[in-house]
Design a protein around this motif. Structure first.
Motif, PDB file in Angstrom:
ATOM      1  N   ALA A   1     -17.003  14.691  11.271  1.00 34.05           N
ATOM      2  CA  ALA A   1     -15.750  15.125  11.904  1.00 34.05           C
ATOM      3  C   ALA A   1     -15.991  16.209  12.951  1.00 34.05           C
ATOM      4  CB  ALA A   1     -14.773  15.638  10.862  1.00 34.05           C
ATOM      5  N   GLN A   2     -17.143  16.869  12.908  1.00 38.40           N
ATOM      6  CA  GLN A   2     -17.420  17.969  13.839  1.00 38.40           C
ATOM      7  C   GLN A   2     -17.225  17.525  15.279  1.00 38.40           C
ATOM      8  OE1 GLN A   2     -20.711  20.855  12.825  1.00 38.40           O
ATOM      9  NE2 GLN A   2     -21.480  18.975  11.915  1.00 38.40           N
ATOM     10  N   PRO A   3     -16.729  18.342  16.152  1.00 36.66           N
ATOM     11  CA  PRO A   3     -16.348  19.735  15.974  1.00 36.66           C
ATOM     12  C   PRO A   3     -14.930  19.904  15.432  1.00 36.66           C
ATOM     13  CG  PRO A   3     -16.092  19.182  18.258  1.00 36.66           C
ATOM     14  CD  PRO A   3     -16.636  17.950  17.557  1.00 36.66           C
ATOM     15  N   ALA A   4     -14.253  18.796  15.121  1.00 28.79           N
ATOM     16  CA  ALA A   4     -12.902  18.879  14.567  1.00 28.79           C
ATOM     17  C   ALA A   4     -12.948  19.294  13.099  1.00 28.79           C
ATOM     18  CB  ALA A   4     -12.186  17.532  14.695  1.00 28.79           C
ATOM     19  N   VAL A   5     -11.813  19.740  12.610  1.00 27.48           N
ATOM     20  CA  VAL A   5     -11.674  20.092  11.201  1.00 27.48           C
ATOM     21  C   VAL A   5     -11.341  18.826  10.418  1.00 27.48           C
ATOM     22  CG1 VAL A   5     -10.286  21.402   9.545  1.00 27.48           C
ATOM     23  CG2 VAL A   5     -10.904  22.428  11.740  1.00 27.48           C
ATOM     24  N   MET A   6     -12.008  18.630   9.290  1.00 24.32           N
ATOM     25  CA  MET A   6     -11.737  17.509   8.397  1.00 24.32           C
ATOM     26  C   MET A   6     -10.779  17.996   7.309  1.00 24.32           C
ATOM     27  SD  MET A   6     -12.741  16.305   5.051  1.00 24.32           S
ATOM     28  CE  MET A   6     -14.071  17.389   4.700  1.00 24.32           C
ATOM     29  N   HIS A   7      -9.749  17.210   7.013  1.00 29.92           N
ATOM     30  CA  HIS A   7      -8.800  17.520   5.939  1.00 29.92           C
ATOM     31  C   HIS A   7      -8.790  16.358   4.959  1.00 29.92           C
ATOM     32  CE1 HIS A   7      -6.836  20.996   7.837  1.00 29.92           C
ATOM     33  NE2 HIS A   7      -7.077  20.365   8.972  1.00 29.92           N
ATOM     34  N   GLY A   8      -8.615  16.667   3.679  1.00 30.08           N
ATOM     35  CA  GLY A   8      -8.564  15.604   2.691  1.00 30.08           C
ATOM     36  C   GLY A   8      -8.022  16.082   1.359  1.00 30.08           C
ATOM     37  N   TRP A   9      -8.051  15.175   0.406  1.00 31.90           N
ATOM     38  CA  TRP A   9      -7.522  15.410  -0.937  1.00 31.90           C
ATOM     39  C   TRP A   9      -8.521  14.883  -1.962  1.00 31.90           C
ATOM     40  CZ3 TRP A   9      -3.150  18.173  -0.757  1.00 31.90           C
ATOM     41  CH2 TRP A   9      -2.405  18.128   0.426  1.00 31.90           C
ATOM     42  N   VAL A  10      -8.647  15.578  -3.082  1.00 32.32           N
ATOM     43  CA  VAL A  10      -9.481  15.126  -4.188  1.00 32.32           C
ATOM     44  C   VAL A  10      -8.550  14.817  -5.354  1.00 32.32           C
ATOM     45  CG1 VAL A  10     -11.301  15.727  -5.828  1.00 32.32           C
ATOM     46  CG2 VAL A  10     -11.466  16.478  -3.438  1.00 32.32           C
TER      47      VAL A  10
ATOM     48  N   ASP B   1      -8.918  11.218 -15.733  1.00 27.38           N
ATOM     49  CA  ASP B   1      -9.357  11.690 -17.051  1.00 27.38           C
ATOM     50  C   ASP B   1      -9.809  13.151 -17.013  1.00 27.38           C
ATOM     51  OD1 ASP B   1      -8.891   9.143 -18.177  1.00 27.38           O
ATOM     52  OD2 ASP B   1     -10.871   8.464 -17.499  1.00 27.38           O
ATOM     53  N   GLY B   2      -9.105  13.971 -16.212  1.00 24.86           N
ATOM     54  CA  GLY B   2      -9.364  15.398 -16.163  1.00 24.86           C
ATOM     55  C   GLY B   2     -10.563  15.828 -15.340  1.00 24.86           C
ATOM     56  N   ARG B   3     -11.165  14.895 -14.588  1.00 22.86           N
ATOM     57  CA  ARG B   3     -12.353  15.219 -13.785  1.00 22.86           C
ATOM     58  C   ARG B   3     -12.178  14.712 -12.362  1.00 22.86           C
ATOM     59  NH1 ARG B   3     -17.260  16.179 -16.889  1.00 22.86           N
ATOM     60  NH2 ARG B   3     -18.149  15.766 -14.862  1.00 22.86           N
ATOM     61  N   PRO B   4     -12.669  15.469 -11.366  1.00 24.57           N
ATOM     62  CA  PRO B   4     -12.599  14.992  -9.989  1.00 24.57           C
ATOM     63  C   PRO B   4     -13.271  13.623  -9.883  1.00 24.57           C
ATOM     64  CG  PRO B   4     -13.402  17.244 -10.062  1.00 24.57           C
ATOM     65  CD  PRO B   4     -13.349  16.756 -11.467  1.00 24.57           C
ATOM     66  N   ALA B   5     -12.591  12.664  -9.246  1.00 23.07           N
ATOM     67  CA  ALA B   5     -13.112  11.300  -9.240  1.00 23.07           C
ATOM     68  C   ALA B   5     -13.015  10.591  -7.897  1.00 23.07           C
ATOM     69  CB  ALA B   5     -12.374  10.467 -10.295  1.00 23.07           C
ATOM     70  N   ALA B   6     -12.131  11.024  -7.005  1.00 20.32           N
ATOM     71  CA  ALA B   6     -11.940  10.294  -5.756  1.00 20.32           C
ATOM     72  C   ALA B   6     -11.585  11.251  -4.629  1.00 20.32           C
ATOM     73  CB  ALA B   6     -10.833   9.257  -5.916  1.00 20.32           C
ATOM     74  N   PHE B   7     -12.040  10.915  -3.436  1.00 19.78           N
ATOM     75  CA  PHE B   7     -11.758  11.697  -2.236  1.00 19.78           C
ATOM     76  C   PHE B   7     -11.057  10.801  -1.232  1.00 19.78           C
ATOM     77  CE2 PHE B   7     -13.519  12.436   2.086  1.00 19.78           C
ATOM     78  CZ  PHE B   7     -12.772  13.545   2.399  1.00 19.78           C
ATOM     79  N   ARG B   8     -10.015  11.328  -0.608  1.00 17.79           N
ATOM     80  CA  ARG B   8      -9.296  10.605   0.446  1.00 17.79           C
ATOM     81  C   ARG B   8      -9.146  11.530   1.650  1.00 17.79           C
ATOM     82  NH1 ARG B   8      -9.155   8.211  -3.821  1.00 17.79           N
ATOM     83  NH2 ARG B   8      -7.948   6.467  -4.520  1.00 17.79           N
TER      84      ARG B   8
ATOM     85  N   ARG C   1      -4.750   5.560  -6.861  1.00 20.49           N
ATOM     86  CA  ARG C   1      -4.569   4.729  -8.049  1.00 20.49           C
ATOM     87  C   ARG C   1      -3.551   5.371  -8.981  1.00 20.49           C
ATOM     88  NH1 ARG C   1     -10.462   3.146 -10.215  1.00 20.49           N
ATOM     89  NH2 ARG C   1      -9.348   3.718 -12.083  1.00 20.49           N
ATOM     90  N   ALA C   2      -2.917   4.552  -9.782  1.00 23.68           N
ATOM     91  CA  ALA C   2      -1.888   5.034 -10.711  1.00 23.68           C
ATOM     92  C   ALA C   2      -2.456   6.025 -11.724  1.00 23.68           C
ATOM     93  CB  ALA C   2      -1.241   3.854 -11.429  1.00 23.68           C
ATOM     94  N   ASP C   3      -3.751   5.915 -12.047  1.00 24.18           N
ATOM     95  CA  ASP C   3      -4.350   6.815 -13.039  1.00 24.18           C
ATOM     96  C   ASP C   3      -4.980   8.057 -12.407  1.00 24.18           C
ATOM     97  OD1 ASP C   3      -6.434   5.410 -11.852  1.00 24.18           O
ATOM     98  OD2 ASP C   3      -7.584   5.199 -13.702  1.00 24.18           O
ATOM     99  N   GLU C   4      -4.734   8.290 -11.107  1.00 19.03           N
ATOM    100  CA  GLU C   4      -5.270   9.460 -10.426  1.00 19.03           C
ATOM    101  C   GLU C   4      -4.186  10.514 -10.214  1.00 19.03           C
ATOM    102  OE1 GLU C   4      -8.759   7.326  -7.778  1.00 19.03           O
ATOM    103  OE2 GLU C   4      -6.883   7.854  -6.794  1.00 19.03           O
ATOM    104  N   VAL C   5      -4.589  11.782 -10.368  1.00 20.93           N
ATOM    105  CA  VAL C   5      -3.695  12.919 -10.189  1.00 20.93           C
ATOM    106  C   VAL C   5      -4.328  13.841  -9.147  1.00 20.93           C
ATOM    107  CG1 VAL C   5      -2.692  14.928 -11.347  1.00 20.93           C
ATOM    108  CG2 VAL C   5      -2.899  12.763 -12.577  1.00 20.93           C
ATOM    109  N   LEU C   6      -3.511  14.417  -8.281  1.00 17.73           N
ATOM    110  CA  LEU C   6      -4.022  15.336  -7.269  1.00 17.73           C
ATOM    111  C   LEU C   6      -4.705  16.513  -7.947  1.00 17.73           C
ATOM    112  CD1 LEU C   6      -4.260  16.067  -4.285  1.00 17.73           C
ATOM    113  CD2 LEU C   6      -2.043  17.197  -4.474  1.00 17.73           C
TER     114      LEU C   6
END
Length: 114
Positions: free
Chosen positions: A22-31, A35-42, A52-57
Motif C-alpha cells: 500500500a505504500q506510500p498510502a496508508v492501509m486500513h483494515g479489520w481483524v 472462537d475467541g482468536r484472531p482469524a481473518a483480515f479484511r 463469515r457468520a461465525d466471525e466477530v470484529l
C-alpha cells in the motif's frame, strides 16, 4: 486485564504484506476473531462488512508509512483493539496493539505465534 494478545503468524504476515504494497498510502483494515482468536483480515473497502457468520470484529488496523506505530488518542476507538503497523524503520516492519482506556492509549503486548 491480561495484556498479552496472541496473534497467528500467517495473519501477521498477510497484514504486513498489505501494508508494504500500500505504500506510500496508508492501509486500513479489520481483524475478525473466530472462537475467541484472531482469524481473518479484511482490507477496508466498500465491502468491508463482509465476513463469515461465525466471525466477530476483534480489531481495526492501519499503517503508518512514515511514522512510529504509536497512536494519537483521537485515532483509537474504545472497546476495540487498535493495531498499528509502522513501515518507517528500515528493513523492519513493526505491528503494535493499543486500547483506549479512560481516554488514554494503553499498549497491549502482542505476541505472534505459529
Amino acid at each position: 486485564m491480561n495484556d498479552l494478545l496472541l496473534f497467528p503468524r500467517r495473519l501477521a504476515i498477510q497484514i504486513l504484506h498489505e501494508a508494504q504494497i500500500a505504500q506510500p498510502a496508508v492501509m486500513h483494515g479489520w481483524v475478525y476473531e473466530r472462537d475467541g482468536r484472531p482469524a481473518a483480515f479484511r482490507l477496508a473497502t466498500a465491502n468491508m462488512g463482509t465476513h463469515r457468520a461465525d466471525e466477530v470484529l476483534w480489531a481495526r488496523l492501519w499503517s503508518k508509512p512514515d511514522g512510529p506505530a504509536e497512536p494519537q488518542p483521537a485515532e483509537l476507538r474504545e472497546n476495540l483493539i487498535n493495531l498499528i503497523v509502522s513501515l518507517s524503520i528500515k528493513g523492519v516492519l513493526e505491528m503494535r496493539a493499543w486500547e483506549l482506556i479512560d481516554g488514554k492509549p494503553v499498549e497491549r503486548e502482542l505476541r505472534v505465534e505459529d
